[in-house]
Write an enzyme that holds these catalytic residues in place. Structure first.
Site, PDB file in Angstrom:
ATOM      1  N   GLY A 163       0.781  -1.223   0.000  1.00 16.47           N
ATOM      2  CA  GLY A 163       0.000   0.000   0.000  1.00 16.47           C
ATOM      3  C   GLY A 163       0.814   1.274   0.000  1.00 16.47           C
ATOM      4  CG  HIS A 234       5.868   5.709  -3.418  1.00 12.82           C
ATOM      5  ND1 HIS A 234       6.478   5.695  -4.653  1.00 12.82           N
ATOM      6  CD2 HIS A 234       6.623   6.516  -2.625  1.00 12.82           C
ATOM      7  CE1 HIS A 234       7.569   6.449  -4.607  1.00 12.82           C
ATOM      8  NE2 HIS A 234       7.671   6.967  -3.402  1.00 12.82           N
ATOM      9  CD  GLU A 274       2.023  -5.302  -6.440  1.00  7.85           C
ATOM     10  OE1 GLU A 274       2.744  -4.289  -6.474  1.00  7.85           O
ATOM     11  OE2 GLU A 274       0.932  -5.342  -5.827  1.00  7.85           O
ATOM     12  CG  ASN A 289       1.255  -7.506  -2.658  1.00  6.66           C
ATOM     13  OD1 ASN A 289       1.947  -7.251  -1.688  1.00  6.66           O
ATOM     14  ND2 ASN A 289       1.108  -6.665  -3.667  1.00  6.66           N
ATOM     15  NE  ARG A 291      -1.432  -7.331   0.902  1.00  6.53           N
ATOM     16  CZ  ARG A 291      -1.636  -6.416  -0.030  1.00  6.53           C
ATOM     17  NH1 ARG A 291      -2.756  -6.439  -0.725  1.00  6.53           N
ATOM     18  NH2 ARG A 291      -0.724  -5.488  -0.302  1.00  6.53           N
TER      19      ARG A 291
END
Length: 439
Positions: A163, A234, A274, A289, A291
């Site tokens: 995040g 970001h 990613e 990630n 999740r």
């Protein structure tokens, strides 16, 4: 699996509760004292308070979350995203207590969380990686020495991160001490973990991610890709699916290496690979990630799959009912993140509706937004046959949205969607930060 405890809050907790109810599963909400009137508490079959407002004393408190599952006799835990969703210790504790963790095994979370090993896994699958990222550190001296070795500019990141939290671009040695301390403090607060790592900074890439799903029988599919290039400091602001910047050749290569890597590590559940896309043909692995992602709805709309329902079914041992060769995506989906710019009471609320519009939120009129958590309060997701039509639909949806009593980024999003560079897809991950006129 009969009863699922949702170890999260806000819109993702609501999303998971609804998916559980659709499958006939009972739900347990956990909440901090600041969240006692939250929608997820009201929608769940049971709710239990696990501590005060501070995340490290409630939603990040492993002992309290496990105890809540035991007290309510929940036999499964869904971690959502953020908080403990990628915490190896939490997943392992669930395994020890014979509670189904709806996600990959603790060992897989650990593998992908250890950036050096994650990079090695990707390289073994034939995925190029950005220079750096193979060393973690907690002290300034070690970090600076490694930054000099990699060469400035560098991207500093939180090892337990996600995040955009705990992330900084550092251009030279003089900036490093201040930026390191700020990023590490942010990481400690968000994830209760102060381990950091860094990579060589690429100045003008796009951010592309591949949504994968794996079952317990060893099957893995790539559900499609998302373009998450539009970011501010970001933090993702707008996400799209599919990524129109990709050539079909590069898309299939990204799918293939993502599937191969997921199979190599025995990945189970929904996960995301990613990448940084440096040009239409060259991409570099950033991280995985382990999740569900904030932006999962756009993959659901283009694929026709309910990813949270798939997570729940896979955790119960069901196998994927289709393979990659039979899988297709259709249309174009767009997601805007609605953020609160201050805490306060929502005095009036109107959310858009109509064909092609989906709203994921935990807002209701009269709800008091606490100051203790992430600023995202809703997601508006639209689906149309083309990107141009989706952008028009999103503009209309934003225009219809009314959230009074607090300040939001609704006007900012509308301005952004009218920018010619955005409309023509002439952007990179730094584009929005350079648009000072939209600040």
């Amino acid at each position: 699996m009969k009863k699922v405890l949702i170890a999260n809050r806000g819109e993702i907790a609501v999303r998971i509760i609804r998916a559980c109810h659709n499958l006939g599963l009972e739900t347990v909400a956990i909440y901090s004292t600041a969240d006692k009137n939250s929608m997820h508490v009201q929608l769940a079959d049971e709710a239990i308070c696990i501590g005060p407002a501070e995340p490290n004393k409630s939603y990040l408190n492993i002992h309290a979350v496990i105890a809540a599952a035991e007290v309510t006799k929940a036999d499964a835990i869904h971690p959502g995203y953020g908080f403990l969703s990628e915490n190896e210790e939490f997943a392992r504790k669930c395994e020890e207590e014979k509670i189904i963790f709806i996600g990959p095994k603790a060992s897989v979370i650990a593998l992908m969380g250890e950036k050096a090993r994650a990079r090695e896994t990707m390289q073994a699958a034939g995925v190029p990686v950005v220079l750096g990222g193979d060393t973690e550190f907690t002290d300034l001296t070690s970090g600076l020495a490694y930054a000099k070795k990699v060469g400035f500019p560098v991207m500093l990141k939180a090892s337990a991160g996600g995040g955009g939290k705990g992330m900084r671009v550092i251009n030279d040695e003089k900036e490093f001490p201040t930026e390191f301390n700020l990023a590490q403090n942010e990481a400690q607060h968000a994830f209760n973990d102060n381990h950091m790592y860094l990579e060589k900074y690429l100045p003008n890439p796009r951010h592309i991610e591949i949504q994968i799903v794996g079952d317990q029988q060893g099957n893995v599919i790539a559900v499609g890709e998302r373009d998450c290039t539009i970011q501010q400091h970001h933090q993702k602001v707008i996400e799209e699916a599919p990524a129109i910047s990709l050539s079909e050749k590069t898309r299939q290569k990204m799918f293939a290496v993502s599937i191969k890597a997921a199979k190599q590590i025995g990945y189970v559940g929904a996960g995301t690979m990613e990448f940084l896309l440096d040009d239409p043909e060259h991409f570099y692995f950033m991280e995985m990630n382990t999740r569900i992602q904030v932006e999962h709805p756009i993959s659901e709309l283009t694929s026709g799959l309910d990813l949270v329902e798939l997570q729940l079914l896979i955790a119960q041992g069901h196998s994927l009912s289709f393979d990659q060769s039979a899988f297709t995506t259709n249309g174009f989906a767009l997601e805007c993140r609605i953020n609160a710019l201050n805490a306060g009471k929502v005095t009036s609320l109107h959310l858009p509706g109509g064909y092609g519009i989906r709203i994921d939120t935990a807002l209701y009129q009269g709800y008091v937004i606490p100051p203790n958590y992430d600023s995202m309060i809703a997601k508006i997701i639209v689906f149309a046959s083309t990107r141009k039509k989706a952008i028009t639909l999103m503009k209309n949806a934003l225009d219809e949205t009314v959230i009074s009593g607090i300040n939001t980024n609704l006007d900012f999003l509308t301005q952004l969607l009218n920018e010619q560079d955005y409309i023509e897809n002439n952007t990179d991950i730094n584009w929005l930060d350079k648009l000072t006129k939209l600040e």
